[in-house]
Write a protein that holds these residues in place. Structure first.
Motif, PDB file in Angstrom:
ATOM      1  N   ARG A 144       0.834  -1.212   0.000  1.00 50.38           N
ATOM      2  CA  ARG A 144       0.000   0.000   0.000  1.00 50.38           C
ATOM      3  C   ARG A 144       0.871   1.265   0.000  1.00 50.38           C
ATOM      4  NH1 ARG A 144      -4.917  -0.776   4.345  1.00 50.38           N
ATOM      5  NH2 ARG A 144      -5.047  -3.032   4.186  1.00 50.38           N
ATOM      6  N   ARG A 176       0.807   4.273  -2.687  1.00 49.69           N
ATOM      7  CA  ARG A 176       0.620   5.696  -2.335  1.00 49.69           C
ATOM      8  C   ARG A 176       1.770   6.545  -2.859  1.00 49.69           C
ATOM      9  NH1 ARG A 176      -0.924   3.642   2.588  1.00 49.69           N
ATOM     10  NH2 ARG A 176       1.123   4.096   3.458  1.00 49.69           N
ATOM     11  N   GLN A 219       1.743   9.580  -5.580  1.00 48.71           N
ATOM     12  CA  GLN A 219       2.360  10.884  -5.281  1.00 48.71           C
ATOM     13  C   GLN A 219       3.434  11.273  -6.296  1.00 48.71           C
ATOM     14  OE1 GLN A 219       3.496  10.312  -1.192  1.00 48.71           O
ATOM     15  NE2 GLN A 219       1.368  10.451  -0.524  1.00 48.71           N
ATOM     16  N   PRO A 257      -5.439   2.762  -2.646  1.00 52.14           N
ATOM     17  CA  PRO A 257      -4.303   1.880  -2.338  1.00 52.14           C
ATOM     18  C   PRO A 257      -4.709   0.584  -1.639  1.00 52.14           C
ATOM     19  CG  PRO A 257      -3.821   4.143  -1.698  1.00 52.14           C
ATOM     20  CD  PRO A 257      -5.273   4.090  -2.042  1.00 52.14           C
ATOM     21  N   ARG A 286      -9.014  10.618  -3.239  1.00 49.04           N
ATOM     22  CA  ARG A 286      -8.726   9.745  -2.109  1.00 49.04           C
ATOM     23  C   ARG A 286     -10.010   9.003  -1.732  1.00 49.04           C
ATOM     24  NH1 ARG A 286      -5.769  12.060   3.237  1.00 49.04           N
ATOM     25  NH2 ARG A 286      -5.575  10.072   4.318  1.00 49.04           N
ATOM     26  N   ASP A 340      -9.717   4.176   1.909  1.00 52.32           N
ATOM     27  CA  ASP A 340      -8.369   4.535   2.331  1.00 52.32           C
ATOM     28  C   ASP A 340      -8.390   5.461   3.530  1.00 52.32           C
ATOM     29  OD1 ASP A 340      -5.637   4.272   1.967  1.00 52.32           O
ATOM     30  OD2 ASP A 340      -5.530   6.264   1.060  1.00 52.32           O
TER      31      ASP A 340
END
Lengths: 247, 247
Positions: A158, A162, A166, A175, A235, A239
């Motif tokens: 995960r 992430r 990014q 994720p 998002r 998550d």
């Protein structure tokens, strides 16, 4: 076994320990580890062949052409063998997770390297034990240990996802769900892969990484999560609801 | 149970059968099917809760507040219950495979519809039995039946992937490995999903389909397999080696 020892230098007086009939301590240690690994590998092969419940320590001893007490010298129980098989498979993935930390590559490429090792581990002789352990076959403490190792790997994957969102190498995604999908696809290899198939474990792992990579790469013209200080509008519910404990 | 029967029309003479204390044959048949379904569902819930080996027919009878002989009226053995639970879950996917054949949609969308039902089935009470059946717990004939149903679904998914590559809705890929990756990711849901989690089975299935769709969609500027009479240069080793039997 003594041929592992270097010969004494020719032509000179050799000190007594070099001609001792007892092998050096580090040699005995190494020998013990090799034999223990052979016991664990034999157990994995027997579990694959006959299933855990149908395999006895006698079967494992017979495969190694040793007696059952010899097997007991290296492990205390069949349960411990299952546990050690799990650990042997999982260690390959943990080691990959540690190694990629040092690499200065986009996170998607580091993730691919981990998933490649994950795939090879599941297609190895330890794959069956990796995905079936945690069941009622293990003691409570072994089961906890298995769970914590699985969770550690899940969190590493995960984290890489992430980081990829990014750094812009992975398209925006959830994720947690993505890590579950990747791990599920890989774990399932243990259900259908047999070593006598025409593809090697490495080839299967490579084919899976290619499939995953096609899904993870960002698409031209689509937004990525890479812009600095950008609001994480994509998002996901899941998550935010299960914040990773390790970050 | 008699309240399922429509009341006789008010104000007129009603024919004898309508007031008969015996229910009509089709009603009895329907009632039997409802009860049998309840037995199978109770078995699935008990298998999920305690595991197959730790569940007795007494547990299933107790959940339904009936006696064990009542359970035996609907199924002949615990083994048959496991088999029926498998079939109940898998039937949802087979039915989706049949339904999408009628739809005039790009193959990727038809595939998504099948995978959505697949995900919901695995997240349902039958998921555990769907992915664990085929083990030594079943008779040889049941095991063969389970295998053939699994193979049928696998072939349907591969066929949709091939059609998607042909109609340009799916980027060129290895249908066999891709089908294994998709099914593995979905099957694994049964290992981690519990009904008391915050996401419903339908939400999980939707999240997985979104992840898969991101990977299957062709990319702008990349070649697709849609061009007519184009040489299948990206056709994979595995796909040519294991020609699908059903096509």
């Amino acid at each position: 076994m003594s041929n592992r020892r270097p010969s004494p230098p020719a032509g000179g007086k050799t000190p007594a320990p070099a001609t001792s009939p007892w092998r050096a301590s580090h040699e005995r240690q190494r020998d013990r580890e090799l034999k223990r690994d052979a016991v664990i590998r034999a157990a994995a092969l027997e579990f694959n062949r006959k299933g855990y419940h149908n395999t006895s320590l006698d079967d494992i001893a017979a495969r190694l052409e040793v007696t059952k007490p010899t097997v007991y010298y290296y492990v205390t129980s069949k349960e411990q063998l299952l546990f050690e098989c799990f650990v042997a498979g999982v260690e390959r993935i943990r080691s990959a997770c540690r190694e990629v930390r040092r690499l200065e590559l986009p996170a998607r490429e580091r993730l691919n390297a981990v998933l490649r090792q994950y795939g090879e581990a599941v297609a190895s002789e330890f794959g069956w034990c990796m995905v079936r352990a945690e069941q009622d076959d293990l003691s409570a403490s072994m089961s906890r240990h298995v769970k914590s190792l699985k969770s550690e790997i899940d969190q590493s994957i995960r984290r890489l996802i992430r980081e990829g969102v990014q750094d812009g190498s992975i398209h925006p995604c959830d994720p947690k769900m993505t890590a579950f999908a990747l791990a599920g696809a890989l774990n399932w290899i243990a259900h259908w892969y047999r070593e006598d198939q025409s593809m090697s474990g490495a080839q299967i792992a490579e084919a899976f990484v290619a499939i995953f990579d096609a899904g993870l790469r960002p698409r031209a013209g689509e937004p990525t999560g890479a812009a600095p200080r950008r609001r994480a509008r994509r998002r996901s519910h899941a998550d935010t609801e299960f914040p990773p404990k390790s970050s």
